[in-house]
Design a protein around this motif. Structure first.
Motif, short mmCIF file in Angstrom:
data_model
loop_
_atom_site.label_atom_id
_atom_site.label_comp_id
_atom_site.label_asym_id
_atom_site.label_seq_id
_atom_site.Cartn_x
_atom_site.Cartn_y
_atom_site.Cartn_z
N GLN A 32 -4.68 -1.44 -0.82
CA GLN A 32 -4.57 -0.96 0.26
C GLN A 32 -5.82 -0.93 1.21
N ASP A 33 -6.96 -0.35 0.15
CA ASP A 33 -8.14 0.07 0.80
C ASP A 33 -9.03 -1.19 1.40
N LEU A 34 -8.40 -2.40 1.11
CA LEU A 34 -9.24 -3.53 1.44
C LEU A 34 -8.45 -4.29 2.63
N ALA A 35 -7.42 -3.89 3.34
CA ALA A 35 -6.64 -4.18 4.37
C ALA A 35 -6.71 -3.35 5.33
N SER A 36 -6.78 -3.96 6.61
CA SER A 36 -6.90 -3.24 7.83
C SER A 36 -5.45 -2.37 8.11
N ASP A 37 -5.50 -1.40 8.98
CA ASP A 37 -4.29 -0.74 9.23
C ASP A 37 -3.23 -1.82 9.66
N ALA A 38 -3.57 -2.69 10.63
CA ALA A 38 -2.57 -3.67 11.24
C ALA A 38 -2.29 -4.62 10.18
N GLU A 39 -3.04 -4.98 9.20
CA GLU A 39 -2.36 -5.64 8.03
C GLU A 39 -1.61 -5.07 7.02
N ARG A 40 -1.82 -3.67 6.76
CA ARG A 40 -1.06 -2.99 5.96
C ARG A 40 0.45 -2.86 6.52
N GLU A 41 0.53 -2.56 7.99
CA GLU A 41 1.73 -2.46 8.49
C GLU A 41 2.36 -3.63 8.36
N HIS A 42 1.86 -4.93 8.80
CA HIS A 42 2.56 -5.99 8.85
C HIS A 42 3.05 -6.51 7.49
N LEU A 43 2.26 -6.08 6.56
CA LEU A 43 2.47 -6.62 4.98
C LEU A 43 3.93 -5.84 4.78
N LYS A 44 3.87 -4.37 4.97
CA LYS A 44 5.04 -3.68 4.46
C LYS A 44 6.15 -3.76 5.30
N LYS A 45 6.26 -3.73 6.67
CA LYS A 45 7.30 -3.66 7.52
C LYS A 45 7.61 -5.06 7.60
N SER A 46 7.07 -6.32 7.69
CA SER A 46 7.62 -7.70 8.13
C SER A 46 7.26 -8.61 6.82
N TRP A 47 6.17 -8.70 6.37
CA TRP A 47 6.10 -9.94 5.44
C TRP A 47 7.10 -9.69 4.02
N LEU A 48 6.42 -8.61 3.33
CA LEU A 48 7.06 -8.41 2.10
C LEU A 48 8.49 -8.13 2.31
N ALA A 49 8.97 -7.60 3.26
CA ALA A 49 10.34 -7.31 3.70
C ALA A 49 11.23 -8.47 3.76
N SER A 50 10.60 -9.69 4.36
CA SER A 50 11.16 -10.73 4.55
C SER A 50 11.41 -11.51 3.24
N VAL A 51 10.46 -11.50 2.34
CA VAL A 51 10.51 -12.10 1.06
C VAL A 51 11.54 -11.43 0.16
N ASN A 52 11.31 -10.24 0.11
CA ASN A 52 12.60 -9.61 -0.94
C ASN A 52 12.86 -8.37 0.06
N PRO A 53 13.86 -8.29 0.87
CA PRO A 53 14.49 -7.12 1.51
C PRO A 53 14.93 -5.90 0.91
N ALA A 54 15.46 -6.25 -0.38
CA ALA A 54 16.02 -4.91 -1.12
C ALA A 54 15.01 -4.39 -1.90
N ALA A 55 13.73 -4.83 -2.30
CA ALA A 55 12.67 -3.92 -3.05
C ALA A 55 12.10 -3.01 -2.41
N PRO A 56 12.16 -1.79 -2.69
CA PRO A 56 10.92 -0.75 -2.28
C PRO A 56 9.78 -1.15 -2.45
N ILE A 57 8.52 -0.93 -1.59
CA ILE A 57 7.51 -1.13 -1.56
C ILE A 57 6.58 0.09 -1.59
N LEU A 58 5.61 0.15 -2.54
CA LEU A 58 5.05 1.33 -2.87
C LEU A 58 3.45 0.92 -2.33
N PRO A 59 2.70 1.54 -1.40
CA PRO A 59 1.32 1.14 -1.19
C PRO A 59 0.47 1.82 -2.14
N THR A 60 -0.47 1.45 -2.63
CA THR A 60 -1.47 1.75 -3.52
C THR A 60 -2.83 1.37 -3.49
N THR A 61 -3.65 2.15 -3.99
CA THR A 61 -5.14 1.69 -4.16
C THR A 61 -5.45 1.96 -5.58
#
Length: 324
Positions: free
Chosen positions: A152-181
């Motif tokens: 997460q430390d290598l991605a911008s705030d906007a990239e992190r938000e889009h990854l979690k709220k949009s892209w990953l959720a579109s690939v697997n909407p059922a799986a929880p997403i844990l942001p880590t470094t």
């Protein structure tokens, strides 16, 4: 039953870093690891008790077996070990079919604890478009019960938000997403809960007492850190067998993991839920009474009151008296 966890993710996502953390601080567990290469997880020399070309025994009781001789052979090595591991982890290669590996959770001596997939938050979206490896990456994510959005430390705030709220959720909407470094994942999240009889009823604990959790819980909370809440339930009386499945299906997606046992009129049931997947197993070998459950999730979305309501609704209905 020995819990089995599959750890997937494409090359460079952080699988080996996660395994290093689990090997160094397994808590009170004896872990058995099936890995592609000993060197990839960089086992500290002071941890090694003995080693041969395909097996490393550690001073903390854990054991690592290489997959060089094949999956079945390595798995049998762990299952025949005395003492047997408390939990088995499989490091899937970057091109492995993690869904197929998860089917080993149906082995008579094993119980699938979950499929964890680590992704590189900075590059995963671009790599998913690659004509050669893109489909492999998305298949890993699709098979995940829990997605670990690492680096997460290598991605911008906007990239992190889009990854979690949009892209990953579109690939697997059922799986929880844990942001880590640095793949800082508490062991209760990465593996499972240790349910004991001494757990206070209805305990809510926002400070998971583990070294791994301390890496994530700090005064300076950012999008690459997370705090967790834990819910525990105990009840002295049995529940109705037919109420267990509705209870599990009603649990909201904000509850990442739930595990425990329930006494019913038909015997003891071990239940487990990770992401959208849940399992119910009859456990005639367990000498338990009453009910004992534990759940965990992110503190800012955790619905402990909803869990209280569901447990009261589904698990406290007394068995009907059929005597005349």
């Amino acid at each position: 039953m020995i819990p089995l966890t599959i750890i997937g993710g494409y090359l460079g996502a952080g699988k080996s870093t996660l395994l290093q953390r689990l090997v160094r601080e397994p808590g009170d567990r004896i872990l058995g690891l099936l890995i592609n290469d000993f060197g990839s997880i960089n086992i500290d020399a002071e941890l090694i008790a003995s080693a041969d070309h395909n097996k490393v025994e550690l001073t903390n009781g854990c054991i690592c077996c290489s997959l060089a001789d094949g999956f079945h052979e390595a798995l049998e090595t762990l299952l025949l070990r005395d003492p047997t591991p408390d939990h088995i982890l499989v490091e899937a290669s970057g091109v492995a079919d993690v869904h197929s590996l998860a089917q080993y959770g149906h082995h008579p001596e094993l119980s699938l604890s979950g499929v964890l997939v680590v992704v590189d938050s900075e590059t995963v979206r671009d790599k998913s478009k690659d004509p050669y490896v893109g489909r492999t990456i998305t298949r890993h994510i699709e098979a995940a019960d829990l997605i670990i959005a690492n680096k997460q430390d290598l991605a911008s705030d906007a990239e992190r938000e889009h990854l979690k709220k949009s892209w990953l959720a579109s690939v697997n909407p059922a799986a929880p997403i844990l942001p880590t470094t640095n793949a800082s994942v508490p062991i209760d999240i990465a593996l499972d809960h240790r349910v004991t009889d001494t757990t206070p009823s209805m305990l809510k604990d926002k400070n998971l007492e583990s070294p791994e959790a301390n890496h994530l819980i700090g005064a300076n909370r950012t999008s690459s850190h997370a705090t967790f809440e834990r819910w525990m339930w105990q009840h002295d009386s049995p529940c109705l067998p037919d109420d267990v499945e509705p209870f599990l299906k009603a649990i909201p997606s904000t509850i990442w993991r739930l595990k425990g046992w329930l006494e019913t009129g038909d015997g003891i049931l071990e239940i487990q839920k990770v992401g959208a997947r849940h399992s119910i197993r009859a456990r005639g070998d367990m000498q338990k009474t009453g009910q004992s459950l534990v759940a965990i999730g992110l503190a800012d979305t955790f619905e402990s009151e909803r869990l209280d309501q569901l447990a009261t609704q589904h698990l406290t209905t007394p068995a009907k008296d059929t005597t005349i």
